[in-house]
Design a protein around this motif. Structure first.
Motif, short mmCIF file in Angstrom:
data_model
loop_
_atom_site.label_atom_id
_atom_site.label_comp_id
_atom_site.label_asym_id
_atom_site.label_seq_id
_atom_site.Cartn_x
_atom_site.Cartn_y
_atom_site.Cartn_z
N GLY A 140 1.51 -9.17 -3.45
CA GLY A 140 1.54 -10.20 -2.42
C GLY A 140 0.78 -9.80 -1.18
O GLY A 140 0.46 -10.66 -0.34
N ASN A 141 0.47 -8.52 -1.03
CA ASN A 141 -0.28 -8.03 0.13
C ASN A 141 -1.70 -7.66 -0.26
O ASN A 141 -2.07 -7.67 -1.43
N ARG A 142 -2.48 -7.32 0.77
CA ARG A 142 -3.88 -6.95 0.58
C ARG A 142 -4.18 -5.65 1.31
O ARG A 142 -3.37 -5.15 2.10
N VAL A 143 -5.39 -5.12 1.07
CA VAL A 143 -5.81 -3.86 1.67
C VAL A 143 -5.66 -3.89 3.19
O VAL A 143 -5.20 -2.93 3.81
N GLY A 144 -6.01 -5.01 3.81
CA GLY A 144 -5.92 -5.11 5.26
C GLY A 144 -4.52 -4.96 5.80
O GLY A 144 -4.33 -4.54 6.96
N PRO A 178 -9.72 0.40 -4.80
CA PRO A 178 -10.43 -0.04 -3.60
C PRO A 178 -10.46 1.05 -2.54
O PRO A 178 -9.65 1.98 -2.58
N GLU A 179 -11.38 0.95 -1.58
CA GLU A 179 -11.26 1.77 -0.39
C GLU A 179 -10.04 1.31 0.40
O GLU A 179 -9.71 0.12 0.42
N MET A 180 -9.35 2.26 1.05
CA MET A 180 -8.12 1.97 1.77
C MET A 180 -8.25 2.45 3.23
O MET A 180 -7.79 3.53 3.60
N PRO A 181 -8.89 1.64 4.08
CA PRO A 181 -9.05 2.03 5.48
C PRO A 181 -7.70 2.13 6.19
O PRO A 181 -6.71 1.49 5.79
N ASN A 182 -7.68 2.89 7.26
CA ASN A 182 -6.47 3.03 8.09
C ASN A 182 -6.50 2.08 9.28
O ASN A 182 -5.82 2.30 10.28
N TYR A 183 -7.28 1.04 9.17
CA TYR A 183 -7.38 -0.02 10.17
C TYR A 183 -7.67 -1.30 9.41
O TYR A 183 -8.10 -1.27 8.25
N GLY A 184 -7.46 -2.44 10.04
CA GLY A 184 -7.77 -3.68 9.36
C GLY A 184 -7.01 -4.86 9.91
O GLY A 184 -6.28 -4.75 10.90
N LYS A 185 -7.19 -6.00 9.25
CA LYS A 185 -6.53 -7.24 9.65
C LYS A 185 -5.64 -7.71 8.52
O LYS A 185 -5.99 -7.62 7.34
N GLY A 187 -3.90 -9.79 5.74
CA GLY A 187 -4.37 -10.85 4.86
C GLY A 187 -5.82 -10.72 4.44
O GLY A 187 -6.34 -11.60 3.75
N ARG A 188 -6.48 -9.63 4.82
CA ARG A 188 -7.88 -9.43 4.46
C ARG A 188 -8.02 -8.37 3.37
O ARG A 188 -7.18 -7.49 3.24
N GLY A 189 -9.09 -8.43 2.63
CA GLY A 189 -9.37 -7.40 1.63
C GLY A 189 -8.82 -7.72 0.26
O GLY A 189 -8.25 -8.80 0.01
N LYS A 190 -9.00 -6.78 -0.67
CA LYS A 190 -8.60 -7.00 -2.05
C LYS A 190 -7.08 -7.10 -2.20
O LYS A 190 -6.32 -6.44 -1.50
N LYS A 191 -6.67 -7.95 -3.14
CA LYS A 191 -5.25 -8.13 -3.42
C LYS A 191 -4.70 -6.94 -4.20
O LYS A 191 -5.39 -6.37 -5.05
#
Length: 271
Positions: A140-144, A178-185, A187-191
């Motif tokens: 239900g979440n994404r990378v962001g 996927p890449e997993m950044p330690n910052y983000g928004k 609801g964004r990025g891969k599911k």
């Protein structure tokens, strides 16, 4: 492309991760003022091979050692050397192991003897942010969502969140999507999907988020030469929720630390 794992493969990955966990626990017993990172690297290589695994970093992308050893202002990818550790240092130790065809890869930042209160808080907040990120790694979440949780928590304490270096998928190769950044928004990025396995690894600086690289081609430092902390776990999505494959239990046993931080993210009890 995200490569999901079966339950059987996840259990094999747990074995690989636990080799790393036990290696870091062994290292925790040996860290003290006067020891060199090269000595610790040699101990780690021997231990990993005794566990029936292969050091995952040795020769990977031509890296020359089994451990990435990054003291003080070094963020990650420090090369072991003959300089003794001293009281008040901190050191990020990142370790990998290949067993049963799968990689384990995680990290812990240790204090050497008594460290400053500012640095102690940096380590505490960085480790807490790791679990903030893990909590978001679910169906239900994404990378962001993971990156946002880590970034929000650390920046609220005034710390710099490194942008150029990120977590990653994990499996038969060390770095997968996927890449997993330690910052983000949010609801964004891969599911996130069932069977994903990733390495979540906040790299957080006491000062600026900006970094620089030494001429050795590996070592990354903070631009302002202030300390940096790094903690990393391997996590799978099982039944829609995050499950830890790695553990800091062996480190805590060596250091005499009691903790329940991992309890909600694990289904197995390790000897």
């Amino acid at each position: 492309m995200i490569i999901t794992k079966t339950r059987e493969e996840i259990e094999l990955m747990r074995e690989s991760a636990l080799v790393v966990s036990r290696t870091l626990g062994m290292i925790a017993s040996e860290i003290k003022p006067g020891i060199t990172t090269l000595q610790l690297d040699k101990l780690a290589e021997e231990f990993i091979r005794e566990e029936g695994a292969i050091p995952g970093f040795l020769g990977l992308y031509d890296f020359p050692n089994s451990l990435c050893m990054s003291p003080n202002a070094q963020v990650v990818h420090g090369i072991p050397n003959n300089i003794p550790l001293v009281e008040g240092d901190i050191i990020s130790i990142d370790c990998g192991a290949l067993k049963n065809g799968f990689y384990g890869d995680h990290a812990y930042t240790f204090g050497i003897g008594e460290i400053s209160e500012d640095t102690k808080k940096l380590l505490q907040v960085t480790k807490e942010s790791l679990y903030k990120g893990i909590e978001e790694f679910r169906i239900g979440n994404r990378v962001g969502d993971v990156g946002f949780a880590i970034q929000k928590y650390c920046e609220a304490h005034g710390y710099g969140v490194v942008r150029e270096l990120v977590g990653h998928g994990l499996g038969k190769t060390m770095h997968e999507d996927p890449e997993m950044p330690n910052y983000g928004k949010r609801g964004r990025g891969k599911k996130f999907i069932e069977g994903m396995v990733v390495a979540i690894e906040p790299m957080i600086n006491l000062g600026t988020k900006n970094i620089k690289q030494l001429k050795d081609g590996w070592t990354i430092l903070t631009e302002d030469n202030k300390p940096s902390a790094h903690f990393e776990h391997n996590v799978a999505i099982v039944d829609g929720k995050p499950e830890l494959l790695s553990t800091f239990k062996y480190i805590y046993e060596a250091l005499g630390i009691e903790s329940t931080e991992e309890d909600k993210y694990k289904t197995k009890v390790y000897d």
